[in-house]
Design a protein around this motif. Structure first.
Motif, PDB file in Angstrom:
ATOM      1  N   THR A  21       2.174  -0.702  10.962  1.00 41.89           N
ATOM      2  CA  THR A  21       1.092  -0.282  10.075  1.00 41.89           C
ATOM      3  C   THR A  21       1.475  -0.600   8.636  1.00 41.89           C
ATOM      4  N   PRO A  22       0.769  -1.526   7.982  1.00 41.20           N
ATOM      5  CA  PRO A  22       1.107  -1.820   6.582  1.00 41.20           C
ATOM      6  C   PRO A  22       0.755  -0.664   5.660  1.00 41.20           C
ATOM      7  N   HIS A  23       1.513  -0.542   4.597  1.00 38.51           N
ATOM      8  CA  HIS A  23       1.226   0.454   3.561  1.00 38.51           C
ATOM      9  C   HIS A  23       1.163  -0.304   2.237  1.00 38.51           C
ATOM     10  N   ARG A  24      -0.059  -0.556   1.784  1.00 37.15           N
ATOM     11  CA  ARG A  24      -0.255  -1.395   0.606  1.00 37.15           C
ATOM     12  C   ARG A  24       0.210  -0.688  -0.664  1.00 37.15           C
ATOM     13  N   SER A  25       0.616  -1.477  -1.630  1.00 40.60           N
ATOM     14  CA  SER A  25       1.101  -0.913  -2.892  1.00 40.60           C
ATOM     15  C   SER A  25       0.025  -0.064  -3.559  1.00 40.60           C
ATOM     16  N   SER A  26      -1.234  -0.491  -3.433  1.00 40.69           N
ATOM     17  CA  SER A  26      -2.331   0.257  -4.057  1.00 40.69           C
ATOM     18  C   SER A  26      -2.550   1.618  -3.409  1.00 40.69           C
ATOM     19  N   SER A  27      -1.970   1.826  -2.213  1.00 40.23           N
ATOM     20  CA  SER A  27      -2.091   3.111  -1.529  1.00 40.23           C
ATOM     21  C   SER A  27      -1.015   4.099  -1.961  1.00 40.23           C
ATOM     22  N   ARG A  28      -0.056   3.632  -2.723  1.00 42.13           N
ATOM     23  CA  ARG A  28       1.020   4.521  -3.164  1.00 42.13           C
ATOM     24  C   ARG A  28       0.542   5.420  -4.302  1.00 42.13           C
ATOM     25  N   GLY A  29       1.223   6.571  -4.429  1.00 40.31           N
ATOM     26  CA  GLY A  29       1.007   7.386  -5.608  1.00 40.31           C
ATOM     27  C   GLY A  29       1.611   6.694  -6.814  1.00 40.31           C
ATOM     28  N   HIS A  30       1.063   6.946  -7.986  1.00 40.97           N
ATOM     29  CA  HIS A  30       1.560   6.287  -9.193  1.00 40.97           C
ATOM     30  C   HIS A  30       1.543   7.255 -10.358  1.00 40.97           C
ATOM     31  N   SER A  31       2.641   7.280 -11.095  1.00 34.62           N
ATOM     32  CA  SER A  31       2.698   8.082 -12.318  1.00 34.62           C
ATOM     33  C   SER A  31       3.393   7.266 -13.395  1.00 34.62           C
ATOM     34  N   ASP A  32       2.798   7.242 -14.567  1.00 32.16           N
ATOM     35  CA  ASP A  32       3.365   6.522 -15.707  1.00 32.16           C
ATOM     36  C   ASP A  32       3.533   7.513 -16.851  1.00 32.16           C
ATOM     37  N   HIS A  33       4.798   7.868 -17.123  1.00 31.21           N
ATOM     38  CA  HIS A  33       5.110   8.839 -18.168  1.00 31.21           C
ATOM     39  C   HIS A  33       5.558   8.168 -19.470  1.00 31.21           C
ATOM     40  N   GLY A  34       5.355   6.858 -19.543  1.00 30.27           N
ATOM     41  CA  GLY A  34       5.828   6.132 -20.716  1.00 30.27           C
ATOM     42  C   GLY A  34       7.257   5.676 -20.519  1.00 30.27           C
ATOM     43  N   TRP A  35       8.163   6.626 -20.463  1.00 36.90           N
ATOM     44  CA  TRP A  35       9.569   6.280 -20.240  1.00 36.90           C
ATOM     45  C   TRP A  35       9.848   5.976 -18.774  1.00 36.90           C
ATOM     46  N   LEU A  36       9.013   6.517 -17.847  1.00 36.85           N
ATOM     47  CA  LEU A  36       9.191   6.333 -16.404  1.00 36.85           C
ATOM     48  C   LEU A  36       7.890   5.859 -15.785  1.00 36.85           C
ATOM     49  N   ASN A  37       7.961   4.700 -15.099  1.00 37.25           N
ATOM     50  CA  ASN A  37       6.828   4.188 -14.346  1.00 37.25           C
ATOM     51  C   ASN A  37       7.224   4.227 -12.872  1.00 37.25           C
ATOM     52  N   SER A  38       6.564   5.073 -12.080  1.00 39.27           N
ATOM     53  CA  SER A  38       7.033   5.369 -10.734  1.00 39.27           C
ATOM     54  C   SER A  38       5.917   5.249  -9.700  1.00 39.27           C
ATOM     55  N   TYR A  39       6.251   4.626  -8.554  1.00 42.01           N
ATOM     56  CA  TYR A  39       5.347   4.529  -7.414  1.00 42.01           C
ATOM     57  C   TYR A  39       5.940   5.314  -6.253  1.00 42.01           C
ATOM     58  N   HIS A  40       5.085   6.097  -5.561  1.00 41.09           N
ATOM     59  CA  HIS A  40       5.553   6.997  -4.507  1.00 41.09           C
ATOM     60  C   HIS A  40       4.931   6.612  -3.160  1.00 41.09           C
ATOM     61  N   THR A  41       5.773   6.309  -2.185  1.00 40.27           N
ATOM     62  CA  THR A  41       5.277   6.023  -0.835  1.00 40.27           C
ATOM     63  C   THR A  41       4.896   7.312  -0.116  1.00 40.27           C
ATOM     64  N   PHE A  42       5.653   8.385  -0.373  1.00 35.26           N
ATOM     65  CA  PHE A  42       5.408   9.683   0.261  1.00 35.26           C
ATOM     66  C   PHE A  42       5.063  10.725  -0.802  1.00 35.26           C
ATOM     67  N   SER A  43       4.509  11.841  -0.365  1.00 34.09           N
ATOM     68  CA  SER A  43       4.194  12.923  -1.293  1.00 34.09           C
ATOM     69  C   SER A  43       5.406  13.245  -2.155  1.00 34.09           C
ATOM     70  N   PHE A  44       5.164  13.351  -3.466  1.00 33.90           N
ATOM     71  CA  PHE A  44       6.268  13.601  -4.388  1.00 33.90           C
ATOM     72  C   PHE A  44       5.695  14.168  -5.678  1.00 33.90           C
ATOM     73  N   ALA A  45       6.362  15.233  -6.184  1.00 40.64           N
ATOM     74  CA  ALA A  45       5.940  15.861  -7.445  1.00 40.64           C
ATOM     75  C   ALA A  45       4.450  16.224  -7.355  1.00 40.64           C
ATOM     76  N   HIS A  46       3.632  15.663  -8.260  1.00 39.19           N
ATOM     77  CA  HIS A  46       2.209  16.028  -8.288  1.00 39.19           C
ATOM     78  C   HIS A  46       1.365  15.155  -7.363  1.00 39.19           C
ATOM     79  N   TYR A  47       2.005  14.174  -6.697  1.00 36.68           N
ATOM     80  CA  TYR A  47       1.265  13.307  -5.777  1.00 36.68           C
ATOM     81  C   TYR A  47       1.346  13.877  -4.363  1.00 36.68           C
ATOM     82  N   THR A  48       0.183  14.102  -3.751  1.00 36.22           N
ATOM     83  CA  THR A  48       0.133  14.639  -2.400  1.00 36.22           C
ATOM     84  C   THR A  48      -0.599  13.663  -1.495  1.00 36.22           C
TER      85      THR A  48
END
Length: 306
Positions: A21-48
């Motif tokens: 089962t593919p998991h596309r990059s656009s399906s990941r959670g994303h947070s950009d804090h300026g100093w940190l640009n992060s993509y989440h495959t699984f639930s993490f922090a504020h991404y559920t």
């Protein structure tokens, strides 16, 4: 060990029983804090993501970029196995236990510890892996101390087979040359298993020599496949490495290195940079083939769990 490279056009589907089962990059959670640009495959922090909470013992896969002269301040961890795989740039790790941590003598290691490791820090660069057993509790910081270049890395968490373990650190280097057109095992289970004594915990002997030991039925590998080439990952890291030999879960990830990488998994599923694939229903002895079909070389990370 890894299978030899083959010509990509000759690879056919080898695992008709597997569910991929593919998991596309656009399906990941994303947070950009300026100093940190992060993509989440699984639930993490504020991404559920209700359907992506965990995959076997794999709990977190974040792809992070940290800006120069910024980073994660000192923060605690407990009861997770946490490791960072450096793709580019430098990341400086600090904590009160670094001087006591073990540096694994991996095959082809190119680090001189006298230059990179001091009593209170370890500076990681491309190909380095820093591993933390949170156990009963540990605190550390991770910072990009470079004045100009960002650091790009994967942060991965796995659930250990038991809680309350003694906190530990390991660092190791896995150079590009060792990973060319084959998969190299980076992390394998602690050889003595869940019943390890205090001395066996201190000895920290992994099942696969030259790898970092983890407190889980879990294996990590990585390979760099040249354009037009292919390489196969042996499920479970090969015979005799893991306890659970039937129905394993393998997650493949193609980091966003911005080199035009593109791969085909098991002759069918195509992944772009930033994409991943859930591979289910595979057993030890199976081989998952990855073909490089893009413009640039493909660096593929494998997370193989019971």
């Amino acid at each position: 060990m890894s299978a030899p490279a083959k010509t990509a056009t000759k690879i056919m589907s080898k695992l008709p029983h597997a569910k991929i089962t593919p998991h596309r990059s656009s399906s990941r959670g994303h947070s950009d804090h300026g100093w940190l640009n992060s993509y989440h495959t699984f639930s993490f922090a504020h991404y559920t993501a209700p359907t992506h909470q965990q995959f076997g013992s794999l709990r977190v896969l974040n792809e992070d970029r940290v800006a120069p002269l910024t980073g994660f301040p000192t923060h605690p961890h407990r009861d997770f196995e946490i490791f960072s795989y450096i793709l580019s740039g430098e990341l400086t790790h600090r904590d009160s236990m670094v001087a006591k941590s073990a540096k694994v003598a991996s095959e082809g290691s190119n680090h001189d510890s006298s230059k990179n490791k001091k009593d209170d820090l370890y500076r990681m660069s491309r190909g380095d892996v820093q591993f933390t057993t949170g156990g009963t509790g540990i605190a550390h910081s991770e910072r990009n101390e470079h004045a100009d270049a960002e650091v790009h890395f994967l942060q991965i968490w796995a659930v250990p087979w038991t809680k309350g373990l003694p906190p530990t650190y390991h660092t190791a280097t896995f150079p590009d040359e060792a990973k060319r057109n084959k998969f190299v095992t980076i992390i394998s289970p602690l050889k003595t298993g869940p019943g390890a004594t205090a001395q066996e915990e201190r000895d920290a002997v992994p099942v696969v020599h030259g790898t970092i030991p983890i407190h889980a039925d879990f294996v990590m590998g990585a390979g760099i496949v040249a354009r037009g080439g292919a390489a196969g990952w042996r499920v479970g890291g090969g015979e005799g490495v893991v306890e659970e030999v039937v129905g394993r879960r393998v997650f493949l990830h193609l980091p966003m290195r911005r080199v035009g990488a593109r791969v085909r998994v098991d002759g069918e599923t195509v992944l772009e940079e930033g994409h991943g694939a859930f591979v289910e229903g595979v057993d030890v002895g199976d081989e998952v083939w990855v073909e490089s079909i893009g413009e640039g070389e493909a660096e593929v990370v494998v997370l193989d769990s019971s």
